[in-house]
Enzyme design. Structure first.
Site, PDB file in Angstrom:
ATOM      1  N   CYS A 229      -6.600  -1.978   1.007  1.00 58.51           N
ATOM      2  CA  CYS A 229      -5.490  -1.565   1.861  1.00 58.51           C
ATOM      3  C   CYS A 229      -5.242  -0.063   1.779  1.00 58.51           C
ATOM      4  O   CYS A 229      -4.981   0.596   2.782  1.00 58.51           O
ATOM      5  CB  CYS A 229      -4.231  -2.328   1.476  1.00 58.51           C
ATOM      6  SG  CYS A 229      -4.205  -4.028   2.073  1.00 58.51           S
TER       7      CYS A 229
ATOM      8  N   ARG B  79      -8.225  -6.177  -3.187  1.00 59.65           N
ATOM      9  CA  ARG B  79      -7.542  -6.190  -1.900  1.00 59.65           C
ATOM     10  C   ARG B  79      -6.572  -5.027  -1.780  1.00 59.65           C
ATOM     11  O   ARG B  79      -6.450  -4.404  -0.722  1.00 59.65           O
ATOM     12  CB  ARG B  79      -6.809  -7.510  -1.747  1.00 59.65           C
ATOM     13  CG  ARG B  79      -6.149  -7.718  -0.420  1.00 59.65           C
ATOM     14  CD  ARG B  79      -7.116  -7.603   0.744  1.00 59.65           C
ATOM     15  NE  ARG B  79      -6.912  -6.358   1.484  1.00 59.65           N
ATOM     16  CZ  ARG B  79      -7.752  -5.843   2.327  1.00 59.65           C
ATOM     17  NH1 ARG B  79      -8.908  -6.416   2.558  1.00 59.65           N
ATOM     18  NH2 ARG B  79      -7.477  -4.726   2.951  1.00 59.65           N
TER      19      ARG B  79
ATOM     20  N   HIS C 118       3.143  -5.451   6.649  1.00 57.61           N
ATOM     21  CA  HIS C 118       3.501  -6.791   6.196  1.00 57.61           C
ATOM     22  C   HIS C 118       4.994  -7.090   6.250  1.00 57.61           C
ATOM     23  O   HIS C 118       5.396  -8.228   6.028  1.00 57.61           O
ATOM     24  CB  HIS C 118       2.946  -7.009   4.797  1.00 57.61           C
ATOM     25  CG  HIS C 118       1.459  -6.850   4.758  1.00 57.61           C
ATOM     26  ND1 HIS C 118       0.606  -7.731   5.391  1.00 57.61           N
ATOM     27  CD2 HIS C 118       0.667  -5.890   4.210  1.00 57.61           C
ATOM     28  CE1 HIS C 118      -0.636  -7.351   5.213  1.00 57.61           C
ATOM     29  NE2 HIS C 118      -0.632  -6.224   4.515  1.00 57.61           N
TER      30      HIS C 118
END
Length: 825
Positions: free
Chosen positions: A226, A222, A185
């Protein structure tokens, strides 16, 4: 302290935590110079659904949350509204400033944790599990009130140490892939990871409706995903590590406004959106079932349906020759790999029920999952029976005259003693009585090529095989497409047989026929059907769910795929692009009804019901009941012969194990004097409740095939491992096009570890003899007994005789074993 804006009710898959500190002391340096919301990474199609409060399916959770807000719970007799009144006023801005430091507790708490603090301390109600549907619903409703407001999480003062801990979590490399959150990210946002477009991981869209899970998910779910994706060990949801990482994640996404709940779609799923309207339509039939979990449905409940459009497709599949009502337990383990990991249909138990909002303990829950199977089976009774299926089909045809098409997905002519003895003729008579309009095949081919041709002639309706050609001239063996007109709509039905039939079953039974997925031929058939004026194109397939999901994403122009082979039962269709993927289960437990509105040569609307065939609720059709009685009469005495008794639940279905398979393996070990037993991982086979007599019919339901011989051979240890690796690759290859069917081979006398995520040839390890615990030696010979060899001329008694002798020793009790230790999940 600087504030940042949160984004409204979003739609993009946020994949990891990114924190941009913006308080005193000075913010740490970040690798993202211009942070933007995940909204900027979404396609216009995704945003269109996200921005429409009616289409966005997350608003179903909002509505549930609003109801929960006003509902009294707990010993204090309070609701959320009792203290906080109108959430639209009192909750405005709350989500934008959470997580927040809680002075009394001396730590940072998330919104989810604050809800539970209120429930336990003020309402006298139990805490809700993190990421549970009720908690996600209430937090989604609360988050909605902050839509469009700036992010304003205070990370100064006493909150700062928790932010720093979260930042340390964010920057820590973890897992077998040795990656930190910023690896995706910060370093690679805007790029694709497989089909996923990586965003900057901004948190301003949570809770979010994520298409992959087909539900609203929490931030902690979430984060856990990950960590799992990098093959790390995720901390528990609700624990300190995820709470502090939430503090960092929500701490400062600059230039973002709050946008929750979002509607999240991976790039591979763009254009395959199931909107709120679709969900409401697809679940209409489920709403007709009794609301109380303990209540059994009636025939009227099961058949209640509001018709739509010009065409009704009815689908049955994988009957496996089960003429009479029976019990069939769904799998406890159904592993998906690659892009199918952790997504439907690879959910079981409570996770599966949550995905479809099915109440636990209800009749529908019993039909769909393994949970409390024996107790619920006694409450709701057996399922299936072709005479009950006939009642369902005739009722719908009477309601929709001239509009209905009944399609059979194959695996119909095999799986029972009567079908074995009549070489499939009994099931052909049943299909004619039901009025089947077309079918495809798989196990049908194990009757041999000449017998299949005879039965097809007798059937009198199209037996389709777009992917079956002769090996000499590469010409079609069977028609590839059948054309029908229903309700004024021209329909093309293209048939797809199981692509790996010559690998999974004896090739010598049909040596002059070739099979395969043959995607290019499917595309040619679709294009030709459209050119010929077809307004509705249906693929009647026995590829298996994951193969058909991939195919739907690669071959344009297919409106509906009626999938089979993997025995999945889905209460609503999965949408892949413009294609609806329908899965109907096995053994006659369900009938799928799909009503379609066709306009301009495309599907303009649909309504669906997966109809559970509860045998005690649905009246048998007299005509077909009489036919079944006649077909079974010559074998009635043999079928009813008692051969044993079980004190435990016997079931077949599951990726790696089943207690029926343990019985078969125990029989092979004992009766064939072997060290190791191998039994194929067939998905078919009925279940028997504890405390029941075992009849010969029950045993034949697990073993009735045309190549049943039980062999006894010596095999080197290295060959045993090779066989296990080969089967594991057939099942767990990450590319669905290389998954060649069945469940993992069952073993007796052997234990091993199985890493489903490992590369081919390295999934199986630590093989040991169960009896001694000693490692399997590659160079040593072992006595191995098995059955269902695909080699021609295999010698040995039929497997059912071996099982009969074993059961005659006395009542059995087989509890689930842990001979296979799974890893890589």
């Amino acid at each position: 302290m600087r504030s940042v804006a949160l984004v409204g009710l979003g739609v993009v898959a946020v994949t990891a935590a990114v924190a941009l500190a913006q308080a005193e002391p000075p913010p740490p340096q970040r690798a993202i110079p211009n942070p933007v919301s995940g909204r900027e990474f979404a396609t216009p199609e995704t945003l269109a659904i996200q921005d429409d409060d009616f289409l966005n399916p997350a608003f179903l959770w909002v509505e549930e949350g609003e109801q929960a807000w006003n509902s009294v719970e707990g010993t204090a007799g309070k609701s959320c509204a009792s203290c906080h009144n109108d959430a639209r006023e009192t909750m405005r801005g709350v989500r934008a400033r959470m997580p927040a430091y809680h002075p009394r507790l001396g730590r940072v708490v998330t919104l989810e944790q604050q809800v539970n603090i209120c429930r336990t301390e003020r309402m006298g109600a139990p805490a809700l599990p993190i990421d549970s549907r009720p908690l996600n619903a209430i937090t989604t409703f609360i988050a909605l009130q902050s839509r469009g407001m700036p992010v304003n999480v205070d990370i100064s003062g006493p909150a700062r140490p928790f932010f720093d801990k979260g930042e340390a979590f964010y920057n820590t490399r973890r897992g077998q892939l040795d990656m930190r959150c910023g690896s995706c990210h910060e370093d690679n946002y805007g790029r694709y990871l497989r089909a996923d477009l990586l965003s900057q991981g901004m948190s301003n869209g949570f809770p979010t409706y994520r298409l992959k899970e087909q539900r609203v998910i929490s931030p902690q779910f979430r984060l856990k995903g990950c960590v799992n994706d990098v093959r790390g060990e995720a901390p528990p949801m609700g624990g300190e590590e995820f709470t502090t990482s939430n503090s960092t994640w929500h701490g400062a996404p600059k230039a973002c406004r709050w946008k929750a709940p979002r509607f999240a779609a991976d790039a591979a799923q763009e254009g395959s959106m199931i909107t709120r309207r679709d969900l409401l339509a697809a679940t209409a039939a489920l709403a007709a079932l009794p609301a109380r979990a303990q209540q059994a449905p009636t025939q009227a409940d099961l058949l209640r349906f509001e018709p739509l459009g010009q065409v009704t497709l009815l689908h049955v599949a994988d009957l496996h020759a089960q003429l009479a009502p029976m019990f069939f337990r769904e799998p406890e383990t159904n592993l998906g790999v690659g892009d199918a990991r952790g997504v439907l249909p690879h959910l079981t138990g409570d996770a599966f029920l949550r995905a479809f909002d099915v109440p636990a303990g209800s009749a529908l829950a019993h039909a769909l999952v393994h949970t409390d199977f024996a107790a619920l089976a006694r409450r709701f009774g057996p399922m299936g029976g072709v005479d009950r299926i006939a009642t369902v089909v005739k009722a719908i045809r009477a309601e929709r005259p001239g509009r209905t098409l009944l399609l059979d997905g194959g695996d119909t002519w095999q799986g029972s003693w009567t079908s074995l003895q009549t070489r499939g003729a009994d099931m052909v008579e049943v299909q004619k009585a039901l009025g089947v309009d077309a079918m495809v095949g798989h196990w049908e081919f194990t009757h041999g090529a000449e017998r299949v041709k005879e039965l097809v002639d007798t059937l009198g309706v199209p037996f389709l095989g777009s992917n079956i050609q002769d090996t000499e001239w590469n010409e079609d063996v069977f028609p590839h497409t059948a054309t029908f007109e229903r309700g004024g709509v021209k329909i093309a039905v293209i048939g797809q047989a199981f692509p790996y039939t010559p690998i999974a079953n004896p090739r010598w039974m049909f040596p002059e026929w070739s099979f395969g997925i043959k995607e290019e031929k499917v595309a040619e058939r679709v294009e030709a059907a459209r050119a010929a004026g077809a307004e509705l194109v249906v693929l009647l397939s026995h590829n298996g769910f994951d193969v058909d999901r991939k195919l739907a994403g690669r071959v344009p122009g297919i409106d509906v795929i009626l999938t089979a082979h993997t025995h999945d039962a889905m209460p609503r269709p999965l949408k892949v692009g413009d294609t609806l993927l329908v899965a109907t289960g096995a053994c006659g437990k369900f009938v799928s009804r799909l009503d379609l509105e066709i306009s301009g040569g495309r599907v303009a609307g649909f309504r669906y019901a997966l109809i559970p065939v509860f045998s005690n609720a649905i009246s048998p059709d007299p005509e077909v009941a009489a036919l079944v009685g006649r077909l079974r009469a010559p074998f009635a005495a043999d079928l009813a012969r008692v051969v044993g008794r079980t004190e435990s639940l016997l079931f077949r279905r599951g990726n790696t194990a089943g207690t029926w398979d343990d019985v078969i393996c125990d029989a092979l070990l004992a009766e064939r004097d072997a060290e190791i037993a191998l039994s194929p991982g067939f998905r078919w086979g009925t279940s028997i409740l504890p405390g029941s007599e075992i009849t010969a019919e029950d045993v034949w339901a697990q073993t009735a095939i045309t190549y049943p011989n039980a062999y006894r051979i010596t095999m080197r240890g290295e060959m045993i491992k090779t066989i296990l690796e080969d089967v594991a690759d057939n099942l767990f290859n990450p590319d669905p096009y290389y998954q060649q069917g069945g469940d993992m081979v069952r073993t007796g006398g052997l234990t091993f570890a199985l890493d489903v995520s490992a590369p081919s040839g390295r999934r199986v390890s630590d093989l040991r003899l169960r009896r001694t615990g000693q490692p399997i030696e590659p160079g040593r010979d072992y006595v191995v007994a098995g059955w269902a060899s695909i080699n021609e001329g295999t010698e040995g008694p039929p497997i059912w005789e071996i099982v009969f002798r074993h059961l005659a020793r006395g009542p059995i009790r087989v509890e689930p074993r842990n001979d296979i230790r799974l890893a890589g999940l």
